[in-house]
Design an enzyme around this catalytic site. Structure first.
Site, PDB file in Angstrom:
ATOM      1  N   HIS A 102      17.011  10.572  13.863  1.00  0.00           N
ATOM      2  CA  HIS A 102      16.883  10.198  12.459  1.00  0.00           C
ATOM      3  C   HIS A 102      16.201  11.286  11.657  1.00  0.00           C
ATOM      4  O   HIS A 102      16.651  11.667  10.584  1.00  0.00           O
ATOM      5  CB  HIS A 102      16.101   8.897  12.331  1.00  0.00           C
ATOM      6  CG  HIS A 102      16.036   8.396  10.925  1.00  0.00           C
ATOM      7  ND1 HIS A 102      14.968   8.636  10.095  1.00  0.00           N
ATOM      8  CD2 HIS A 102      16.937   7.701  10.183  1.00  0.00           C
ATOM      9  CE1 HIS A 102      15.197   8.094   8.914  1.00  0.00           C
ATOM     10  NE2 HIS A 102      16.371   7.515   8.936  1.00  0.00           N
ATOM     11  N   HIS A 103      15.055  11.794  12.149  1.00  0.00           N
ATOM     12  CA  HIS A 103      14.412  12.921  11.492  1.00  0.00           C
ATOM     13  C   HIS A 103      13.483  13.619  12.479  1.00  0.00           C
ATOM     14  O   HIS A 103      13.111  13.078  13.519  1.00  0.00           O
ATOM     15  CB  HIS A 103      13.632  12.485  10.240  1.00  0.00           C
ATOM     16  CG  HIS A 103      12.278  11.912  10.519  1.00  0.00           C
ATOM     17  ND1 HIS A 103      12.052  10.575  10.645  1.00  0.00           N
ATOM     18  CD2 HIS A 103      11.064  12.506  10.710  1.00  0.00           C
ATOM     19  CE1 HIS A 103      10.784  10.353  10.901  1.00  0.00           C
ATOM     20  NE2 HIS A 103      10.153  11.504  10.938  1.00  0.00           N
ATOM     21  N   GLN A 165       7.725  16.377  16.381  1.00  0.00           N
ATOM     22  CA  GLN A 165       7.849  14.920  16.334  1.00  0.00           C
ATOM     23  C   GLN A 165       9.302  14.581  16.059  1.00  0.00           C
ATOM     24  O   GLN A 165       9.884  15.058  15.079  1.00  0.00           O
ATOM     25  CB  GLN A 165       6.952  14.352  15.237  1.00  0.00           C
ATOM     26  CG  GLN A 165       7.107  12.854  15.019  1.00  0.00           C
ATOM     27  CD  GLN A 165       6.678  12.437  13.625  1.00  0.00           C
ATOM     28  OE1 GLN A 165       7.460  11.854  12.874  1.00  0.00           O
ATOM     29  NE2 GLN A 165       5.442  12.727  13.244  1.00  0.00           N
ATOM     30  N   HIS A 167      11.995  11.376  15.602  1.00  0.00           N
ATOM     31  CA  HIS A 167      12.172   9.946  15.376  1.00  0.00           C
ATOM     32  C   HIS A 167      13.585   9.557  15.790  1.00  0.00           C
ATOM     33  O   HIS A 167      14.569  10.027  15.222  1.00  0.00           O
ATOM     34  CB  HIS A 167      11.944   9.626  13.895  1.00  0.00           C
ATOM     35  CG  HIS A 167      12.291   8.212  13.526  1.00  0.00           C
ATOM     36  ND1 HIS A 167      12.694   7.862  12.265  1.00  0.00           N
ATOM     37  CD2 HIS A 167      12.294   7.068  14.256  1.00  0.00           C
ATOM     38  CE1 HIS A 167      12.932   6.562  12.230  1.00  0.00           C
ATOM     39  NE2 HIS A 167      12.698   6.063  13.420  1.00  0.00           N
ATOM     40  N   HIS A 237       7.680  11.597  -0.782  1.00  0.00           N
ATOM     41  CA  HIS A 237       7.458  10.549   0.217  1.00  0.00           C
ATOM     42  C   HIS A 237       6.782   9.335  -0.396  1.00  0.00           C
ATOM     43  O   HIS A 237       5.723   9.444  -1.018  1.00  0.00           O
ATOM     44  CB  HIS A 237       6.587  11.079   1.357  1.00  0.00           C
ATOM     45  CG  HIS A 237       6.262  10.010   2.372  1.00  0.00           C
ATOM     46  ND1 HIS A 237       7.186   9.545   3.265  1.00  0.00           N
ATOM     47  CD2 HIS A 237       5.133   9.297   2.592  1.00  0.00           C
ATOM     48  CE1 HIS A 237       6.633   8.610   4.010  1.00  0.00           C
ATOM     49  NE2 HIS A 237       5.389   8.427   3.619  1.00  0.00           N
ATOM     50  N   HIS A 239       6.907   4.647   0.396  1.00  0.00           N
ATOM     51  CA  HIS A 239       7.485   3.610   1.240  1.00  0.00           C
ATOM     52  C   HIS A 239       8.598   2.907   0.452  1.00  0.00           C
ATOM     53  O   HIS A 239       9.215   3.521  -0.414  1.00  0.00           O
ATOM     54  CB  HIS A 239       6.400   2.628   1.678  1.00  0.00           C
ATOM     55  CG  HIS A 239       5.371   3.253   2.580  1.00  0.00           C
ATOM     56  ND1 HIS A 239       4.418   2.519   3.235  1.00  0.00           N
ATOM     57  CD2 HIS A 239       5.127   4.536   2.926  1.00  0.00           C
ATOM     58  CE1 HIS A 239       3.647   3.308   3.956  1.00  0.00           C
ATOM     59  NE2 HIS A 239       4.056   4.549   3.774  1.00  0.00           N
ATOM     60  N   MET A 309       2.682   4.721  -0.341  1.00  0.00           N
ATOM     61  CA  MET A 309       2.216   6.099  -0.417  1.00  0.00           C
ATOM     62  C   MET A 309       2.872   6.770  -1.611  1.00  0.00           C
ATOM     63  O   MET A 309       3.965   6.384  -2.027  1.00  0.00           O
ATOM     64  CB  MET A 309       2.548   6.886   0.859  1.00  0.00           C
ATOM     65  CG  MET A 309       1.655   6.585   2.031  1.00  0.00           C
ATOM     66  SD  MET A 309       2.000   7.709   3.421  1.00  0.00           S
ATOM     67  CE  MET A 309       0.671   7.265   4.529  1.00  0.00           C
TER      68      MET A 309
END
Length: 889
Positions: A102-103, A165, A167, A237, A239, A309
């Site tokens: 996904h990312h 990282q 996802h 960014h 939510h 956020m």
């Protein structure tokens, strides 16, 4: 067919010859292949370091063959930079398929959260600071660095580790249980790059989105006070409630778009449409547009599924010699400016359903999945956080007093200036699986506190990792701002703040003459005012305060030095053949110097770039007096940055504060000489130093021989407050104000007194001492002046040691233990920069109470007994003074 065989033979011969060739990368520390247990299915990933030429190499950072078994899994892995030398990342190439990943995010740091080949990112990304270097998301464009631009890594200041990282959103592609080796390939070079890339994070810390509110704006703005930076990419960014995020540069009231994007699109870095340069004096501004529709409770800033956020990441480059790798902005310095924000910033961007960025789970399943999730037994990968334990650890990190937290709980509008290492400290705590929660807690107690449970659901997993960025260059203070119409706002520092001597700063060895004053110019350079070969002693003045050493002539060397704050290089000097006994110095917004000379009994305004003489002179040369046209040994000057009004403390033989217009016309004066042991407000015994608090329209005075600080309203001259502590001893020599903090230095103790000579950091609102400090190299003899910058750097000039010290702020977290409801959160140690009070992040949550928290000591004062002779110096008498005699300066 023969041609194919020949080609194969040639390839084998070439491969054999390559095996015998010693790569120029042999100087690098290579990893043993056994440390990277790649699956056989991960072809092409067994050589993490790939030579390119004598100076360049590629670094292949891949997952070591993983198979996620649950949707929305976050895996992390780390790789050490294979050299201790400085290197530069100049290109990124994603190695991932949109069908499986996904990312991806790539961080740089010095201490990963785990040493395993890979781990669940719930454990955190990095233990120390983590700077985001790269982001990739499906359906998003790739990130490209401009020519000549690189991220600095390795060496003395760069990151030693990369942390990847990944996802994995929908894991249906893993039904066959295959191994995944997604990642990113980096192109690095050892050749110094002329331009260094960095990240500027704009982040709201206090936004509240009322339930059901259709449109809510969250605005962020900061003055830019660094060398020019050139923006080439951005990332937004939020939510679920975020509609659009826009960023701008504001120059001369003109708005220039940096980037505008829907946060529901893939959150990668997007290139700016047009290059944007940001220079000293510009304002960076951002707006996030939210909606509270569909919510039944107010939404606050945080990392859980029920929080929001507002982040804008700005990727930039700067000239290498001035480069700063990370900067932050978390305040709104110009709220009125947003009345003229371009209309586009208020218009949501429509997003097609197939392009929507998954925030961990689908909207249509959010409400129905949430309740069963709360009732499920807790698994290791699906732990929940009990709120009381969470706040215990927050209190441990922040060292908050009970009354302070109580204020924050009902003051959700408190702001934080710039960003702090504590943001990452707390984010890292949030990511830990074990927050000191007691396994013996009764299930009934959990049911009783359902409202206090923070569910680590899919959204939480994604967004909590956003806050692993830990600013490295910035220092944080907390700002408190009332609601519209409630008056002016007052900065207040309530976090854990500490300053220590910068032991690598060579300025301590400059050794000018007696250092009478220090200040900072608009470029944040240090300005020193010193006396050359002249000294102030008992022979300098007669009983009527007339200077007795006029025959020596003026000081023949430059008395004003402009010093580079980093390496103490003298950048500029002036003031030759002008002064006899320099004393006070301040620098106005235009960079003009305002100085006092106690021998001349005058105040001067100087243009540092002009050789035409003073721009303005107040007082009569060598003529002491007490009327409107004369001074008597004036000590300091302060110039209001908004009105240009001039305030003069006058001085050793007058006990008054005088006010002049910008052109030098007398306006008024106030103050009188104090008598007795309990001086009244407005009485002075040598008003020695001035500090303006412009946003509160206050002027503070170091009432030296009364050992106190008095503050007055600049318009009415009304007394506001007195700050006085036993630890000051009998003297307060100098003060400086910045960002809610008041800095001060006292004088040598009298014979038999115990209070050492030292520096103080105080909360301006309460007057409470937050910290004390002393130098390590040399020692304070007569610290005569102090100045502080917005990032917490402090300079102290000593008139007897002929020395200037530099102190820098450091976050203190000594051994502490916090207990609540029988739970003990154990020791956290570490040092970072600044201190951020995040009560406004969380204190408004339902069910939160400070009761039961132990009060924590946040003071790190050095209370060493000064064993030196406490008798006072013979130098700098303000001839003659009443007993006991006091050292003048």
């Amino acid at each position: 067919m023969a041609g194919v065989r020949s080609l194969l033979v040639l390839l084998l011969v070439f491969q054999s010859s390559c095996l015998g060739f010693r790569s120029p990368l042999s100087v690098f520390k290579r990893f043993k292949e056994t440390t990277r247990p790649f699956s056989d299915e991960c072809l092409g990933t067994t050589r993490p370091v790939i030579p390119i030429d004598s100076s360049d190499f590629a670094l292949d950072i891949r997952m070591p063959g993983v198979t996620p078994t649950q949707s929305d899994t976050y895996f992390c892995m780390s790789m050490r930079l294979p050299t201790d030398e400085e290197a530069f990342v100049i290109d990124f190439k994603p190695r991932a398929s949109m069908d499986t990943v996904h990312h991806m995010l790539l961080f740089g740091c010095n201490m990963p959260s785990s040493t395993g080949s890979y781990w669940y990112c719930d454990e955190g990304t990095c233990i120390d600071k983590a700077n985001i270097l790269y982001a990739w998301a499906r359906n998003a464009p790739p990130t490209r660095l401009p020519e000549g631009v690189g991220f600095r890594v390795g060496g003395e200041t760069g990151s030693k580790y990369f942390v990847l990282q990944v996802h994995y959103g929908d894991i249906s592609a893993f039904r066959d249980n295959h191994k995944d080796c997604s990642g990113v390939s980096l192109h690095l070079t050892r050749l110094p790059q002329p331009l260094i890339a960095g990240m500027y994070l704009m982040m709201s810390v206090d936004t509240v989105i009322p339930a059901g509110e259709k449109v809510v704006n969250s605005d962020i703005s900061c003055h830019y006070k660094k060398y020019p930076m050139h923006v080439f990419a951005y990332r937004v960014h939020t939510h679920h409630l975020g509609q659009v995020v826009s960023g701008y540069r504001v120059r001369n009231e003109q708005w220039t778009l940096i980037g505008r994007q829907s946060p529901q699109l893939p959150q990668a870095f997007y290139p700016v449409e047009h290059p944007v340069d940001v220079s000293f004096g510009d304002i960076l501004a951002a707006r996030c547009v939210f909606t509270g529709e569909g919510r039944t409770e107010d939404t606050h800033i945080g990392g859980t599924s029920s929080d929001e956020m507002c982040n804008l990441y700005i990727m930039y480059y700067m000239e290498a010699k001035h480069a700063v790798s990370f900067m932050t902005c978390t305040q709104n310095v110009a709220p009125d400016m947003f009345r003229t924000i371009p209309p586009e910033a208020n218009i949501p961007i429509p997003v097609k359903s197939d392009m929507v960025m998954m925030h961990g789970h689908h909207k249509e399943t959010e409400s129905k999945d949430k309740t069963p999730l709360l009732q499920q037994p807790k698994r290791e990968e699906e732990e929940v956080l009990e709120q009381g334990d969470f706040y215990s650890l927050l209190s441990k990190l922040l060292g908050e007093r009970e009354d302070v937290v109580h204020v924050h709980k009902y003051n959700p509008t408190e702001k934080a200036e710039s960003e702090s290492d504590l943001v990452a400290e707390i984010a890292n705590v949030v990511q830990k699986k074990d927050l000191g929660r007691s396994d013996t807690r009764e299930s009934a107690e959990h049911e009783e506190r359902d409202n206090a449970i923070l569910v680590r659901d899919r959204i939480h997993k994604f967004h909590r990792l956003e806050s692993t960025l830990r600013p490295a260059e910035s220092r944080v203070f907390s700002l408190q701002q009332p609601l519209p119409g409630e008056g002016t706002w007052e900065p207040e520092h309530t976090g854990d703040f500490h300053v220590e001597e910068a032991l690598d700063w060579p300025g301590v060895y400059l050794l000018p003459g007696q250092v009478s004053a220090v200040a900072l110019d608009p470029k944040n350079n240090l300005v020193i005012f010193h006396r050359g070969d002249h000294i102030w002693d008992g022979n300098s003045f007669d009983s009527k305060f007339v200077y007795q050493q006029r025959g020596l002539g003026p000081i023949e060397e430059d008395t004003i030095l402009v010093i580079d704050p980093n390496n103490a290089t003298v950048l500029q000097s002036s003031g030759k053949n002008l002064f006899y006994l320099p004393h006070g110095l301040s620098v106005d917004n235009d960079g003009n110097y305002w100085v006092t000379d106690v021998a001349l009994h005058q105040v001067f305004k100087l243009d540092p770039n002009s050789k035409e003489g003073p721009l303005l002179i107040l007082g009569r040369s060598m003529q002491p007096g007490s009327d409107q046209n004369h001074f008597c040994q004036p000590t300091d000057v302060a110039v209001d940055p908004d009105t240009g009004t001039i305030f003069v403390s006058d001085g050793y033989c007058n006990s008054r504060i005088m006010q002049f217009s910008p052109s030098g016309n007398f306006i008024t004066q106030w103050g009188e000489e104090s008598s007795g042991r309990n001086p009244k407000p407005g009485q002075f015994s040598i008003p020695h130093s001035l500090a303006l608090v412009p946003h509160l329209d206050q002027l503070c005075v170091a009432d030296r021989e009364n050992g106190r600080i008095q503050c007055f309203k600049t318009d009415t001259k009304e007394f506001v407050q007195e700050i006085k502590h036993a630890s000051f001893g009998r003297n307060v020599f100098a003060i400086s104000y910045v960002s809610g903090l008041l800095f001060a230095v006292n004088g040598k103790p009298y014979f038999g007194d115990q209070e050492p000579v030292q520096g103080f950091v105080m909360n301006f609102s309460s007057g409470e001492i937050i910290d004390t400090f002393k130098p390590v190299r040399k020692h304070f003899d007569m610290p005569h002046d102090i100045t502080a910058s917005a990032d917490g750097t402090v300079y102290v000039g000593d008139a007897h040691a002929n020395t200037v010290w530099k102190f820098t702020s450091a976050e203190k977290m000594e051994h502490r233990s916090v207990k609540k409801a029988g739970i003990e959160a154990q020791e956290i140690k570490g040092k970072g920069s600044g201190g951020l009070n995040l009560g406004n992040f969380f204190a408004s949550r339902k069910g939160y109470s400070r009761k039961g928290f132990d009060r924590l000591s946040t003071e790190g004062s050095d209370h060493e007994k000064d064993e030196e002779d406490g008798s006072e110096s013979e130098e700098e008498y303000s001839a003659p003074l009443p007993a006991p005699t006091t050292s003048s300066s």
